[in-house]
Structure formats: C-alpha cells, structure tokens
Scaffold this motif. Structure first.
Motif, PDB file in Angstrom:
ATOM      1  N   GLY A 196       0.772  -1.222   0.000  1.00 45.38           N
ATOM      2  CA  GLY A 196       0.000   0.000   0.000  1.00 45.38           C
ATOM      3  C   GLY A 196       0.805   1.275   0.000  1.00 45.38           C
ATOM      4  N   GLU A 197       2.136   1.173  -0.009  1.00 47.74           N
ATOM      5  CA  GLU A 197       2.992   2.351  -0.057  1.00 47.74           C
ATOM      6  C   GLU A 197       3.211   2.779  -1.502  1.00 47.74           C
ATOM      7  OE1 GLU A 197       4.040   3.838   2.704  1.00 47.74           O
ATOM      8  OE2 GLU A 197       3.062   2.323   3.955  1.00 47.74           O
ATOM      9  N   LEU A 198       3.556   4.061  -1.694  1.00 47.62           N
ATOM     10  CA  LEU A 198       3.929   4.509  -3.023  1.00 47.62           C
ATOM     11  C   LEU A 198       5.114   3.697  -3.531  1.00 47.62           C
ATOM     12  CD1 LEU A 198       3.844   8.431  -3.051  1.00 47.62           C
ATOM     13  CD2 LEU A 198       2.481   6.899  -4.484  1.00 47.62           C
ATOM     14  N   ALA A 199       5.041   3.277  -4.776  1.00 46.65           N
ATOM     15  CA  ALA A 199       6.154   2.538  -5.372  1.00 46.65           C
ATOM     16  C   ALA A 199       7.378   3.438  -5.501  1.00 46.65           C
ATOM     17  CB  ALA A 199       5.742   1.993  -6.740  1.00 46.65           C
ATOM     18  N   PHE A 200       8.541   2.810  -5.669  1.00 47.77           N
ATOM     19  CA  PHE A 200       9.799   3.554  -5.648  1.00 47.77           C
ATOM     20  C   PHE A 200       9.825   4.704  -6.648  1.00 47.77           C
ATOM     21  CE2 PHE A 200      13.960   4.229  -7.603  1.00 47.77           C
ATOM     22  CZ  PHE A 200      14.665   4.708  -6.506  1.00 47.77           C
ATOM     23  N   THR A 201       9.328   4.478  -7.858  1.00 44.05           N
ATOM     24  CA  THR A 201       9.376   5.521  -8.888  1.00 44.05           C
ATOM     25  C   THR A 201       8.686   6.798  -8.426  1.00 44.05           C
ATOM     26  OG1 THR A 201       9.399   3.861 -10.640  1.00 44.05           O
ATOM     27  CG2 THR A 201       8.750   6.093 -11.266  1.00 44.05           C
ATOM     28  N   TYR A 202       7.553   6.650  -7.726  1.00 41.75           N
ATOM     29  CA  TYR A 202       6.782   7.817  -7.313  1.00 41.75           C
ATOM     30  C   TYR A 202       7.378   8.455  -6.062  1.00 41.75           C
ATOM     31  CZ  TYR A 202       4.105   5.486 -10.758  1.00 41.75           C
ATOM     32  OH  TYR A 202       3.754   4.856 -11.934  1.00 41.75           O
ATOM     33  N   GLN A 203       7.964   7.640  -5.178  1.00 43.43           N
ATOM     34  CA  GLN A 203       8.721   8.199  -4.064  1.00 43.43           C
ATOM     35  C   GLN A 203       9.908   9.011  -4.578  1.00 43.43           C
ATOM     36  OE1 GLN A 203       9.764   5.538  -0.844  1.00 43.43           O
ATOM     37  NE2 GLN A 203       7.935   4.303  -1.135  1.00 43.43           N
ATOM     38  N   MET A 204      10.553   8.506  -5.625  1.00 44.57           N
ATOM     39  CA  MET A 204      11.676   9.228  -6.211  1.00 44.57           C
ATOM     40  C   MET A 204      11.216  10.554  -6.806  1.00 44.57           C
ATOM     41  SD  MET A 204      14.195   8.063  -9.329  1.00 44.57           S
ATOM     42  CE  MET A 204      12.817   7.986 -10.486  1.00 44.57           C
TER      43      MET A 204
END
Length: 295
Positions: free
Chosen positions: A178-186
């Motif tokens: 349920g967390e933002l995937a890495f690409t969107y966290q980046m």
C-alpha cells in the motif's frame, strides 16, 4: 526571488507573507464548485482548465472564470491551471488570463526550467508568478535541476503521480503493502529537492482518497516534517487537515524564537546551547523557516 528563499533566511531578513499551505483544485466549468472552493478556507484556490474539464467544456469554463465575484479581504489566493504548452487550449487560456484578477498561473506537464521561462515570456509584459507541476511525464524526472535560476517568476513546484503513472503505463502506483512505489517516491523527493534548490515553495501532491481523513493527516504531517510547506487538495474537506499539518505549533514557534534570539545575542557564535541542547547554524536556518510559516 520568491519570498520563501534560503538567501533571505541566511540574511535574517523578513520573509513576507507565509506561503499557502493548502492549494485546492476546483474544475472551472462549475460555478457552484468554484464558489464552494472560495469559501473552503483554502489558502490558495486553483481554478482548473486542464484535466478536470472535458474538452467540450473548456470554453464554458473560461467564460465562468470571467464571471467570478470580486475578491474579499481575507479570501484565498486565486490561481489558474492552464493547459500544457504547445496546445490550442493553452493559447486560448493565455488570451483569457488578461481579463482575470489572479495571483498566479499553474503550469502542468512542465519538463524543465525552459518551460517555465517560455511561459513567462508568453505572459509578458505581465509578470504573474508561476507554480510548475514538475513530475507528470517521464522526461520531467530528468529535469528537476534545471529550474534553478530559470525564471524570476517561478514561485512554487509540486509533483503529481496520476499523470506520471499514465505516462509510464503503470497499472498501479502502489506496492503490495500500500505504499507509493519507488518511482513515485523518487519523483516526490526530486520535486522537494528541486524546489529547495531553486529557492521556491515545495508543495506535496494530492491525497486522492478524500474520504480518508486519517490517511490525509498522516501524509500531510509526514510531508511537513520532510520539508514541504504546502499540499495540493482535491476536495474542500481536505483543506482543514492540510492547513493544520503545515501550521507550526506554539511549542515549535517558541523554540524557533529561542534559537533566533540566542544567535542574535551572539551573532559570531557557531554553536550555542538552547533549552539544554546544542544548536548550530543549520538549526538557525530551520528556525527561521518555521517562523516564516507562522500565521
């Protein structure tokens, strides 16, 4: 230079009015929704001519914007999100802006600082502040450093996951947990760093589930702790929690004042003791940032 600048903080100068905490999007093709947005308590209302307005409705939206009531004291800032550079709708939006009493323009799909400079040139001789949404295309992720000194009109930078996920062909923006995937966290982190490097306001993206107040509060508080100074909203119910999350508490303000006062009393000091803890120049910078957001 934008009033919320690191250079001003270092000089100990007045930072002017605090930056907007809540930036509420509202589709400009609904007079009812626009009036509700103006009464929502948002610090800034973004009248949207782009994604939330269907192509056939855009002429109606432009007409409704010209019929907005005059400002009242204490009302929100008024911004307009225009359509992307290079489109027919973009050119029609620019013609409309000359007839509106607004505080600034929101530029979607910005890919680099040159896009902001191009928009500023199109707006000339008017010099409206520009809020750029900087992570909505794949190419945009490679241009976050280019906003430095791109244009004196740049006032804010925000990030968006919805358009980015569509551009990348993603089936989901989230991990299995349920967390933002890495690409969107980046993308989010690059927006924050890019805005601070450009000395403009960093604004966190929308929290899409407007019925989930607890989730919104948690995300807004986390964004404030990371360094964002405001957040986009898509529903009036989100305004109150966002404003609260980005308003320093009395305890935070008192501590910030103590740090500033201590360094004013000993301007040549590198490290001082405040409240039984050691503080140095980075703490002074952070204290000034806290005070700049006080209302």
């Amino acid at each position: 230079m934008h009033p919320f600048s690191l250079a001003s903080e270092e000089a100990g100068m007045s930072l002017g009015a605090p930056p907007p905490r809540s930036w509420l999007f509202v589709p400009a093709d609904s007079n009812k929704k626009m009036m509700k947005a103006l009464e929502s308590g948002a610090d800034a209302v973004i009248f949207d001519l782009e994604d939330s307005v269907a192509p056939a409705q855009k002429p109606i939206a432009r007409e409704l914007l010209t019929l907005l009531p005059e400002r009242r004291d204490g009302g929100p800032e008024r911004w307009v999100r225009i359509n992307p550079l290079g489109t027919d709708d973009h050119r029609e939006d620019l013609d409309l802006l000359e007839d509106l009493d607004i505080d600034g323009v929101v530029l979607p799909k910005a890919e680099c600082g040159d896009d902001v400079a191009d928009l500023a040139a199109e707006l000339a001789p008017h010099s409206l502040p520009i809020h750029a949404i900087v992570t909505e295309t794949a190419a945009s992720l490679f241009g976050l450093r280019s906003y430095n000194d791109c244009c004196s009109s740049l006032a804010a930078m925000s990030w968006g996951a919805e358009d980015l996920s569509a551009a990348l062909g993603a089936s989901s923006k989230y991990t299995a947990g349920g967390e933002l995937a890495f690409t969107y966290q980046m993308a989010r982190s690059l927006c924050l760093a890019g805005a601070v490097a450009a000395e403009v306001q960093p604004i966190d993206g929308v929290y899409a589930d407007f019925r989930d107040e607890a989730g919104l509060i948690a995300e807004a508080r986390a964004a404030a702790s990371e360094g964002f100074t405001g957040k986009l909203a898509i529903h009036p119910a989100q305004v109150g929690p966002i404003n609260e999350a980005f308003t320093p508490s009395d305890a935070e303000l008192d501590h910030a004042r103590e740090i500033v006062a201590a360094f004013e009393a000993q301007p040549d000091a590198g490290v001082l003791s405040v409240g039984g803890k050691m503080v140095d120049r980075p703490h002074l910078m952070q204290a000034r940032r806290v005070l700049a957001r006080s209302r």
